[in-house]
Design an enzyme around this catalytic site. Structure first.
Site, short mmCIF file in Angstrom:
data_model
loop_
_atom_site.label_atom_id
_atom_site.label_comp_id
_atom_site.label_asym_id
_atom_site.label_seq_id
_atom_site.Cartn_x
_atom_site.Cartn_y
_atom_site.Cartn_z
CD GLU B 67 -1.45 1.66 2.87
OE1 GLU B 67 -0.95 2.72 3.20
OE2 GLU B 67 -2.13 1.10 4.05
CD GLU B 140 2.16 2.93 9.28
OE1 GLU B 140 2.80 2.87 8.28
OE2 GLU B 140 0.71 2.87 9.21
#
Lengths: 438, 422
Positions: B67, B140
């Site tokens: 993604e 992240e």
């Protein structure tokens, strides 16, 4: 491809003598959103009372005497969304009660959900459940004090918010805007049912009050409700005190068992929302760190892979800018250096046409998109009211698009680094606790 | 798809490439919100590449990594800038079962849609751009590791599931993502980003036929080999998991694994709605049990109970902050089985669900999420209202009996570290 089906005038309404209402009539939404606000100064003596009050108002009214009865009433109102909480703008604490309900015309049998909602809201604001002594139930107050205390302590669970609050607290040095909207545990313990009820009566009778509404409704309904149910002689809104700097490049480093470092930097901008050149400051912060094309995102994340997020944002009330990023502990000096370089680039006017254009477009998109969300429309109108002016909507878009690079450099020159806060690990090596099964 | 009761329609078209295009009209809205989603999420870590026989297993977190990398363009630059040039904002997210790319814009919808269709169908992975992303995704992952609510949920899934990949974090681990290569990304891309495995959904003041025609023209310019359905081998516990973190009070989450995963379509929708109503009757804010737990100081207003599922897994999760996780657990276990289920509560909660369904159409982001999630499981979102109204009290009772099984229950706890400063 888009064709307006109506022309909208935006909000209608007024505010004077501390009392007002604003309605945004539109066919766009299937819901009606009502939100009432009491506005008070953030004051150590009352901020905890203000934070606790909405929790008590949610516990019961004369017609719906307990939490379960209130919740079941909301379920019967087709799952209406009910909130009672506190917000903060600058040095003001906003106590708000809101209800979003499906408009009756979209429901089987077309029930009058607007009247039911106004009645509900009025009950919560004006007819709370009281005990035989004429004050709030002792049991409710005790329980809600305990829950609010836990909520105050729970700030530590969200490291980003925690770091941000510690930065603001450090910059405030005891001034009211440094208080949390949830108040302080040391003040909360002293609250009694009597003191809370007395506070409630004062707020109800004299705090500035405004009711906002968005949806397919007649503004007269709201105007009539406000004029017949609310005291028309209330305290006026007092102007927010912007920040005056006490620190200069002050650095605070705090250690905790965390997996990621959080750097938050506070700057003084000298400009609030009402300043004539605030749009230039918005462009400044947008180009620096408002979007995925901005300097901070590109240089800290995309070029150097040092962070997942890196942002700059303005506090329109206090004349502050905050920069934040989540980073590897040992990258702290590198990230500080890169952020400094980007601010210097802004001062030098190192801004190209693409950055200007992208940022203008991004603001246009944000500003117009807000108009599809009733609560954001209300939030914008409320901010305007409390901040005493400033542009919004199409006028703001136009102003942003006419900002020039020299104007951005002009505001850049006034921006001073105030305080750096860094949350880092308390362990020499990384690791931390892994989940363990029994 | 239409529903007369709530007066809403979703306009669907299936193109020759196998791509589905769906439109929900919102007259008067300023913003157009569009998603382009693939039925490919973190749980799809073992699959058979079309045209081959043997299943391959890829590193954990690769769907999410893919993604991120879709935003990179050949010759440098990234797609965020293409959208920014048109005043749109773009984003993407990956969950257990799907990956969604999106934009929102208040002008130039056709141009933005063209960018969305093209970047998702034009992969460009190199050794250098893949390695660069590892640092970003590592940050992240570390951000999630510091989020107690995220750990609480993740640990619960790990406790409930021994083998099913839903037990793993969506983003994978710092170690697993280091092994990702351009070749692996292309392998996953070729398998899962085929139009027949994807759906375009647009919400806003647009004309459905204009949208269909534009997507059709765009797709006609591209070549797609025919692809047979993707083979995803079926993947089929510890009762308690605890972790210490710097939190102010314990976080509690209890889960029940759904052992009767119903597959797809109406049966799945029916079970999901019944499960949702059951949890609201048992533990919703208007329930007696909620009031008693609140009164006893065991929960706060944010305590929640809900069911969520895909075609191969389903979980009921209930939890929140509490000072006494053990007492809360024993109250719950004792009372959930014996609480009275009555007709008045069911009727009232059906009204609530109906209102929320109508309200959903006003929030483009939530509508797109719900639509995509149901589409990949063969559910027609607009049949929701009809199924809802036909659910009976007996069905709620049956769902309770099948879901509240002691052998499929687990508890996840996040406990404060002793020396946490606050």
């Amino acid at each position: 491809m888009q064709h307006p089906i109506e022309t909208e005038a935006g909000f209608v309404g007024h505010f004077h003598n501390g009392l007002g209402w604003y309605v945004y009539p539109t066919h766009r939404f299937k819901t009606i959103t009502l939100q009432a606000f009491w506005v008070n100064d953030m004051d150590p003596a009352t901020v905890s009372l203000g934070a606790l009050l909405p929790h008590i108002l949610k516990r019961g009214t004369v017609s719906w005497p307990n939490f379960t009865a209130i919740q079941q009433q909301l379920e019967s109102l087709y799952g209406a969304t009910f909130r009672a909480d506190v917000g903060k703008i600058g040095d003001k604490q906003l106590i708000s009660v809101s209800l979003e309900v499906i408009h009756g015309q979209y429901l089987p049998g077309k029930p009058d959900t607007l009247s039911a909602s106004l009645e509900f809201l009025d009950e919560v604001l004006n007819r709370p459940q009281v005990n035989s002594g004429g004050v709030f139930e002792n049991e409710y107050v005790t329980q809600e004090k305990e829950l609010l205390t836990r909520q105050i302590h729970a700030l530590i669970n969200d490291k980003g918010q925690y770091a941000l609050h510690r930065l603001i607290e450090t910059m405030a040095q005891g001034r009211p805007f440094g208080l949390r909207k949830l108040g302080r545990v040391e003040d909360l313990v002293k609250v009694t049912p009597e003191s809370l009820y007395a506070y409630y009566q004062t707020v109800r009778k004299s705090s500035p009050f405004v009711l906002m509404a968005v949806g397919d409704l007649d503004p007269d309904v709201i105007a009539t409700y406000v004029s017949t149910h609310w005291n028309g002689h209330r305290s006026e809104l007092v102007k927010i005190q912007p920040y005056t700097p006490l620190n200069r490049e002050y650095e605070v480093i705090e250690k905790q068992p965390v997996q990621q470092g959080k750097i938050n930097i506070g700057y003084f901008t000298r400009r609030t929302y009402a300043s004539a050149d605030y749009p230039a400051l918005m462009m400044y912060a947008g180009i620096l760190g408002g979007f995925a094309h901005s300097k901070l995102f590109v240089n800290v994340r995309e070029k150097e892979s040092l962070a997942y997020y890196a942002y700059a944002r303005l506090d329109a009330a206090l004349a502050l800018m905050i920069i934040g990023a989540g980073i590897e502990f040992e990258d702290y000096p590198a990230v500080k250096r890169i952020i400094g370089e980007q601010l210097e680039a802004m001062r030098q006017g190192d801004i190209d046409q693409q950055e200007m254009h992208f940022t203008e477009q991004a603001f246009r998109n944000d500003i117009l998109s807000e108009e599809d969300v009733p609560t954001q429309l209300i939030g914008r109108q409320m901010e305007k009211l409390v901040l005493g002016g400033g542009l919004s909507g199409e006028a703001l878009i136009q102003a942003l698009e006419s900002v020039t690079v020299p104007e951005i450099q002009r505001v850049a020159e006034d921006i001073t680094l105030d305080t750096i806060y860094f949350l880092t690990t308390d362990q020499a090596a990384t690791g931390g606790d892994e989940a363990q099964g029994e | 798809m239409t529903n007369e009761v709530i007066g809403e329609a979703i306009y669907l078209a299936r193109l020759s490439s196998g791509l589905t295009v769906a439109v929900a009209r919102r007259p008067g809205f300023k913003k157009v919100f569009a998603t382009f989603a693939t039925h490919y999420g973190s749980i799809d870590n073992t699959f058979v590449i079309p045209g081959t026989e043997e299943p391959v297993t890829v590193p954990d977190g690769i769907a999410h990594f893919l993604e991120h990398k879709m935003f990179e363009k050949e010759g440098g630059g990234d797609v965020f800038n293409d959208f920014a040039a048109l005043g749109a904002s773009s984003n993407a997210y990956t969950d257990y079962t799907s990956t969604t790319f999106l934009f929102s814009s208040t002008s130039k919808v056709a141009e933005n849609l063209e960018i969305l269709l093209d970047f998702v169908q034009r992969p460009y992975f190199t050794e250098a751009n893949v390695n660069k992303e590892k640092g970003i995704i590592e940050q992240e992952i570390r951000m999630y590791l510091d989020m107690p609510q995220d750990r609480l949920h993740s640990n619960l899934m790990g406790a409930l599931y021994q083998h099913h990949p839903v037990r793993l974090d969506i983003a994978g681990s710092v170690e697993s993502i280091r092994t990702i290569t351009p070749e692996l990304l292309y392998q996953c891309y070729q398998t899962f980003y085929h139009p027949s495995n994807m759906v375009v959904f647009i919400v806003g003041d647009v004309d459905p036929e204009d949208i269909w025609r534009q997507v059709e023209r765009n797709q006609a310019r591209k070549k797609f080999a025919m692809q047979p359905p993707i083979t995803r081998p079926p993947t089929v516990r510890i009762p308690r998991v605890e972790q210490k973190m710097p939190v102010s009070a314990p976080l509690f989450m209890m889960g029940y694994k759904d052992t009767q995963v119903a597959g797809s379509g109406d049966a799945l929708l029916r079970r999901e709605i019944a499960m949702g109503l059951m949890w609201q009757m048992l533990l919703g804010k208007g329930s007696p049990l909620f009031a008693d737990l609140y009164q006893a100081g065991l929960i706060n207003e944010r305590f929640h109970a809900r069911y969520s599922g895909g075609t191969t897994f389903g979980v009921s999760a209930l939890g929140g902050e509490t000072l006494d996780p053990h007492r809360l657990e024993s109250w719950l276990v004792e009372r959930l089985l014996v609480e009275e289920l009555n007709r008045d509560d069911l009727a009232r909660l059906k009204k609530k669900e109906m209102g929320e369904m109508i309200g959903l159409f006003q929030s483009p982001e939530d509508l797109a999420y719900a639509f995509n999630n149901m589409f990949f499981r063969g559910i027609d979102l607009l049949s929701y209202i009809d199924v809802l109204s036909s659910i009976t009290l007996d069905e709620i009772q049956e769902v309770r009996d099948s879901q509240l099984q002691e052998q499929s229950r687990a508890v996840s706890l996040i406990l404060p570290v002793a020396n946490s400063n606050d």
